[in-house]
Design an enzyme around this catalytic site. Structure first.
Site, short mmCIF file in Angstrom:
data_model
loop_
_atom_site.label_atom_id
_atom_site.label_comp_id
_atom_site.label_asym_id
_atom_site.label_seq_id
_atom_site.Cartn_x
_atom_site.Cartn_y
_atom_site.Cartn_z
N SER A 6 13.87 40.19 32.50
CA SER A 6 12.48 39.88 32.18
C SER A 6 11.71 41.16 31.90
O SER A 6 12.08 42.25 32.34
CB SER A 6 11.82 39.10 33.32
N ASP A 29 7.13 49.31 34.86
CA ASP A 29 6.01 49.58 35.76
C ASP A 29 6.38 49.21 37.20
O ASP A 29 6.43 48.03 37.55
CB ASP A 29 4.78 48.77 35.32
#
Length: 320
Positions: free
Chosen positions: A184, A189
């Site tokens: 995904s 981050d």
């Protein structure tokens, strides 16, 4: 709760689903799994996480192509029997195995494998007591988000890293030539909201498994999906990019599960152009752009791969 957090939460829940995708905790496997089924020279493909919504679509698409001998792997014999019945398959087309049990994986893959499609993922469970807080907050005009947990031994570390790592190891030992791994977006981050769900750091553990695959020496394709929608495929323009640019630069962050399944199938069919590629995938809304039909051109036109400069081990240690 910010709009961005809501969006990320919806994307996470849709990507992993809330049932049927995780594979863990079962110790029984069908040791008599036969991959070839008298198929001769057909390419032998194994799809793990086949009971999940996206894994099931990948399985079905591959099974319509006579060039492949396809086996789906699910977490329990009950799931295997259910899928066989629902898809009207031969009983040995779906097998049960625990991805944390190397012996069970060897049993499934020992009959031969050319391509492995990994569609397994840890599955979060809603803490229903937290819904009370959400409801009360709403009454008083405030916002709150529900809490999520993971079952014992089914945390992202176990399922998304150890389980996927073992799949890759066993597949390589059995002569697998190509691994397609479904993940995904959001992995660049470490502070991504999805990593806070159930304190699982799920995107980081997925990232670590992806790095293991890239270092394994096996041809790989890694697909980072956007928010998955249960809508028909083939009706939208599919977008590819890298390094979560779709999340930061593009409002089109969602994609049909069927279109993601098609991308995975195209990777299986075209390892010469999809091999050793890592990318993010989403789509334009229906009616915007032209529906994608040429998936070879789609990947050839993408000149970059996602980078993996993030020190996952250090980041996980800091967050935990």
């Amino acid at each position: 709760e910010s709009e961005r957090e809501k969006e990320l939460l919806e994307m996470f829940v849709s990507v992993v689903g809330l049932k049927g995708v995780g594979v863990a905790g079962q110790k029984n496997g069908l040791n008599s799994a036969v991959l070839m089924n008298g198929s001769g020279s057909k390419t032998r493909v194994v799809v793990t996480g086949a009971a999940g919504k996206t894994g099931r679509l990948i399985l079905q698409k591959l099974m319509t192509n006579d060039s492949y001998a396809v086996t789906g792997v699910v977490r329990s014999q009950d799931s295997a029997m259910k899928l066989v019945k629902e898809l009207n398959l031969q009983q040995d087309a779906i097998v049960a195995a625990d991805i944390l049990d190397k012996q069970a994986l060897n049993s499934v893959l020992s009959k031969g494998i050319d391509t492995l499609v990994i569609a397994t993922s840890a599955v979060p469970k809603i803490d229903y007591f937290s819904l009370v807080k959400v409801f009360v907050s709403k009454i008083f005009g405030k916002t709150a988000r529900p809490s999520f947990t993971f079952k014992e031994n089914q945390m992202p570390r176990e399922v998304d890293y150890i389980g996927q790592k073992q799949q890759i190891e066993v597949a390589k030992e059995q002569g697998c030539k190509h691994v397609v791994q479904l993940g995904s977006m959001g992995g660049t981050d470490p502070n991504n909201f999805l990593n806070t769900i159930g304190n699982g750091n799920i995107l980081l553990w997925k990232r670590k498994a992806e790095q293991f695959l890239m270092d394994s020496g096996v041809l790989y394709t890694i697909v980072h999906a956007g928010g998955l929608q249960d809508s028909p495929g083939g009706e939208r323009e599919v977008l590819l990019n890298v390094d979560d640019r779709i999340l930061s630069e593009n409002k089109n962050r969602a994609i049909s599960r069927a279109d993601v399944a098609e991308v995975c199938v195209q990777a299986v069919m075209n390892p010469d152009v999809y091999g050793n590629r890592v990318f993010d995938v989403a789509s334009r809304p229906k009616g915007e752009g032209k529906p994608t039909t040429d998936y070879v051109k789609l990947i050839v036109d993408l000149k970059e791969n996602c980078n993996y400069n993030l020190d996952v081990d250090k980041t996980i240690a800091q967050l935990e």
